[in-house]
Design an enzyme around this catalytic site. Sequence first.
Site, PDB file in Angstrom:
ATOM      1  N   THR A 186      -4.923  -0.940   9.397  1.00 48.66           N
ATOM      2  CA  THR A 186      -5.817  -1.505   8.398  1.00 48.66           C
ATOM      3  C   THR A 186      -5.063  -2.236   7.287  1.00 48.66           C
ATOM      4  OG1 THR A 186      -5.884   0.585   7.161  1.00 48.66           O
ATOM      5  CG2 THR A 186      -7.586   0.230   8.818  1.00 48.66           C
ATOM      6  N   TYR A 202     -13.587   4.233  14.594  1.00 48.11           N
ATOM      7  CA  TYR A 202     -12.993   5.233  13.714  1.00 48.11           C
ATOM      8  C   TYR A 202     -14.017   5.596  12.652  1.00 48.11           C
ATOM      9  CZ  TYR A 202      -9.306   7.506  10.909  1.00 48.11           C
ATOM     10  OH  TYR A 202      -8.539   8.418  10.221  1.00 48.11           O
ATOM     11  N   TYR A 232      -4.051   0.244   0.909  1.00 46.48           N
ATOM     12  CA  TYR A 232      -2.781   0.930   0.681  1.00 46.48           C
ATOM     13  C   TYR A 232      -1.642   0.022   1.105  1.00 46.48           C
ATOM     14  CZ  TYR A 232      -2.953   1.663   5.739  1.00 46.48           C
ATOM     15  OH  TYR A 232      -3.023   1.468   7.096  1.00 46.48           O
ATOM     16  N   ASP A 256       0.027   8.614  16.921  1.00 43.25           N
ATOM     17  CA  ASP A 256      -0.408   8.037  15.641  1.00 43.25           C
ATOM     18  C   ASP A 256       0.784   7.644  14.761  1.00 43.25           C
ATOM     19  OD1 ASP A 256      -2.445   7.088  13.900  1.00 43.25           O
ATOM     20  OD2 ASP A 256      -2.273   8.884  12.666  1.00 43.25           O
TER      21      ASP A 256
END
Length: 305
Positions: free
Chosen positions: A77, A157, A49, A257
């Site tokens: 990521t 994760y 993404y 987050d």
Amino acid sequence: MKFEKTPGWLDWYSGPTKPRFKLPAGAIDAHCHVFGPGEEFPYAPERKYTPCDASKHQLYALRDHLGFSRNVVVQATCHGSDNRAMVDALVNSNGKARGIATIKRSISDAELQELHDSGVRGVRFNFVKRLVDFTPKDELMEIAARIAPLGWHIVIYFEAVDLPELWDFFTALPTTVVVDHMGRPDVTKPVDGPEFQLFVKLMREYPNIWSKVTCPERLSVNGKPALNGEQNAYQDVVPFAKHLVEQFPDRVIWGTDWPHPNLKNHMPDDGLLVDWIPHIATTAEAQKKLLVDNPMRLYWPEEVK
């Protein structure tokens, strides 16, 4: 370099409320990220993404607004194993941030030491298939063995349905292991059901395993909460997080987050996320452990008496 944001990606909420809950002195936001900015720190070619930019300056402004004292910046990521944006955030934090990196087996000992000197204290292994390509477990175990002498820990994760097949690997890791977002439980299932209780069993039987009781906005199925004043958001996630806080008070940590990667339904108000904390840690003692004592032991052990 210009990057086009992935369609449907929401920008982080720029007007967070001031939390009603007063954080204990020294509270740490133990899970947050920086994205780029892309023109300065390009996103990885292999990314799944392309996010909005979210700079260190914006992260630390949010820290001050919410009332936190420190941050733990987790490698995103979208940056792959290029840790430069995360490291830049650490070295410009005036000692108020530590980091979690993503590394490959080809990293040299000198490069590991440089990451340590910048404030990195762990590595992240991601098993969420929609976010990353699979890394062979023998490579991950080799990395785990190399970071152990540095005193680093491993962040994992994964999604709850994948825990049975990952159990043997997780329990063989030679360091402290911190699980992101409670292993992403399905909150439509009961807390005492077999899926979540398998994760509880993992923590009970392996005292080196910790959990982040984070991301109610990602786990909730109650729909979009109201912004600017809604105090009862994400209540369907409370029983899961509260259970872990009560069962394992010395092995839980919490973070915002921010800037909330890959959310498409709604973007949370970070002030309301802070106000969610007393629903899961209901006493001053539990709140101090969750927000101060536990993350200090992990990330600033040299300051712990």
